[in-house]
Write a protein that holds these residues in place. Sequence first.
Motif, mmCIF file in Angstrom:
data_model
loop_
_atom_site.group_PDB
_atom_site.id
_atom_site.type_symbol
_atom_site.label_atom_id
_atom_site.label_comp_id
_atom_site.label_asym_id
_atom_site.label_seq_id
_atom_site.Cartn_x
_atom_site.Cartn_y
_atom_site.Cartn_z
ATOM 1 N N ASN A 229 0.990 -1.231 -0.215
ATOM 2 C CA ASN A 229 -0.138 -0.063 0.107
ATOM 3 C C ASN A 229 0.639 1.304 0.239
ATOM 4 O O ASN A 229 0.510 2.253 -0.748
ATOM 5 N N LYS A 230 2.010 1.256 0.953
ATOM 6 C CA LYS A 230 2.766 2.333 0.682
ATOM 7 C C LYS A 230 3.731 2.572 -0.443
ATOM 8 O O LYS A 230 3.705 3.760 -1.175
ATOM 9 N N GLY A 231 3.964 1.366 -1.138
ATOM 10 C CA GLY A 231 4.646 1.406 -2.423
ATOM 11 C C GLY A 231 3.605 2.052 -3.567
ATOM 12 O O GLY A 231 4.103 2.879 -4.168
ATOM 13 N N LEU A 232 2.272 1.657 -3.179
ATOM 14 C CA LEU A 232 1.590 2.078 -4.404
ATOM 15 C C LEU A 232 1.184 3.720 -4.309
ATOM 16 O O LEU A 232 1.194 4.503 -5.034
ATOM 17 N N GLU A 233 1.540 4.067 -2.733
ATOM 18 C CA GLU A 233 1.186 5.623 -2.427
ATOM 19 C C GLU A 233 2.510 6.354 -2.868
ATOM 20 O O GLU A 233 2.296 7.356 -3.162
ATOM 21 N N VAL A 234 3.563 5.667 -2.798
ATOM 22 C CA VAL A 234 4.862 6.591 -3.192
ATOM 23 C C VAL A 234 4.589 6.762 -4.858
ATOM 24 O O VAL A 234 4.889 7.744 -5.311
ATOM 25 N N ILE A 235 3.948 5.958 -5.530
ATOM 26 C CA ILE A 235 3.787 5.957 -6.722
ATOM 27 C C ILE A 235 2.858 7.117 -7.247
ATOM 28 O O ILE A 235 2.740 8.180 -8.060
ATOM 29 N N GLU A 236 1.824 6.905 -6.383
ATOM 30 C CA GLU A 236 0.505 7.987 -6.330
ATOM 31 C C GLU A 236 1.087 9.369 -6.085
ATOM 32 O O GLU A 236 0.718 10.366 -6.870
ATOM 33 N N PHE A 323 9.213 0.884 -5.447
ATOM 34 C CA PHE A 323 10.469 2.109 -5.634
ATOM 35 C C PHE A 323 11.024 1.674 -6.908
ATOM 36 O O PHE A 323 11.401 2.642 -7.757
ATOM 37 N N ASP A 324 11.470 0.410 -7.152
ATOM 38 C CA ASP A 324 12.148 -0.347 -8.077
ATOM 39 C C ASP A 324 11.249 0.101 -9.528
ATOM 40 O O ASP A 324 11.622 0.447 -10.697
ATOM 41 N N ALA A 325 10.004 -0.282 -9.350
ATOM 42 C CA ALA A 325 8.995 0.061 -10.598
ATOM 43 C C ALA A 325 9.055 1.548 -10.968
ATOM 44 O O ALA A 325 8.983 2.075 -12.245
ATOM 45 N N LEU A 326 8.965 2.358 -9.968
ATOM 46 C CA LEU A 326 8.837 3.766 -10.172
ATOM 47 C C LEU A 326 10.131 4.166 -11.049
ATOM 48 O O LEU A 326 10.293 4.944 -11.716
#
Length: 399
Positions: A229-236, A323-326
């Motif tokens: 969820n935090k990972g998705l929020e980083v991208i968001e 983070f890697d995907a971003l």
Amino acid sequence: MSPVRTPPRVLTILGATGTIGVNTLDVVARHPGRFEVFALTGATQVERMVEQCRVHRPRIAVMSEPAAAAALHQRLLAEKLPVEVRSGADALTEVATAPEIDTVMAAIVGAAGLPATLAAAHAGKRILLANKETLVVSGQLFMDAIAASGAELLPIDSEHNAIFQSLPRDFRGDLQQAGVNALWLTASGGPFRTLSAEAIASATPAQAIAHPNWVMGKKISVDSASLMNKGLEVIEARWLFNAQPGQIRVLVHPQSIVHSMVEYIDGSVLAQLGTPDMRTPIAYALGFPERIAAGVSALELMGRQLSFEAPDTARFPCLQLAFDALAAGGNAAAVLNAANEVAVERFLAGAVPFSQIAASIAHALEALAGGAATTLDDLLEADRQARRVTTTYLETVRA
Ligand code: NAD
Ligand code: MG
């Protein structure tokens, strides 16, 4: 009581039967005359939709599942409620773009919410965005659509709503001009924050959805447990605030009182605090730019301890994968999101262990990242491929 303004805001609530939808209707009901409900949408929960139609009298109710729509139609006829029932994905887009409405609450879970939410962006609506997966999958396209149509985008995710509230009111996507150094996303750490890697690997669905601070849908609860969820929020956050990946920091804050922070170049850090209750960000966005009552109990800080710690990406590899995907860009975030959706569903079904969520996302990224991602079709194709690759991969794994 807040003053009643005319004319009322006319709303479509996508995902009305979910946790965010229910909280949205709770806030709406506190302000008679201020909002008008044009359409409500759900997938399968017929009885909850009947109840919502009884109370909120929308003109249209959509059930994305045809069988549920047929059942709803019968129930509404029996209750003599004059609500038009529609079904299917096209109906979601119709009610999200209808000329009668000005505001869309986007609260469907997952990439399933993308078509209707993107259509609302093209149609220039005020969008209250809870459906973070839409931004994760189609970030650039979505923000371009908002800019081109003049739509208004207000974040519902509590962290992004906190950042929005802590940025200058006239912020238009230039963090440097606003004097911002960094955006600090807080994370509760979820139910597995203090567990060993071994205990996390064998955690059950019941453990994963028992969130310490928030009551949420099952998918986002599992995402909170894995820190995806935090990972998705980083991208968001990258897309909402036009931030560089290096400007986005994650801080574990188990009490979920500080909802996120903005660090400025002069050393100031502005934060938004509150009782963890989604009705606060929902009310903020519904009333914007005015503040309206949300029914949330006042924050009691007296005697409270607030603590902060670093996230552990060794025990929670999903955060690092995001983070890697971003950093990879292109189709990587769409692949990450779809692989996660499939893996979480399999985990919730008891078919695979918790540790396979991160493993299958890593596998999908390895197999598919680097593909084209310029058009919506590219992104939807990446989403489909990632679902296929992940489904096949997880068939080889036993719970
Ligand atoms: P939920 O599972 O409680 O509700 C999901 C809603 O989407 C339901 O109305 C359901 O009928 C609908 N839906 C599900 N699949 C669908 C499909 N294929 N087609 C059409 N509709 C479908 O989820 P939630 O917790 O309310 O979360 C909704 C969104 O808001 C998610 O993107 C989540 O990440 C985000 N969000 C939730 C919270 C929270 O506190 N619950 C906080 C921040 C962000
Ligand atoms: Mg959040």
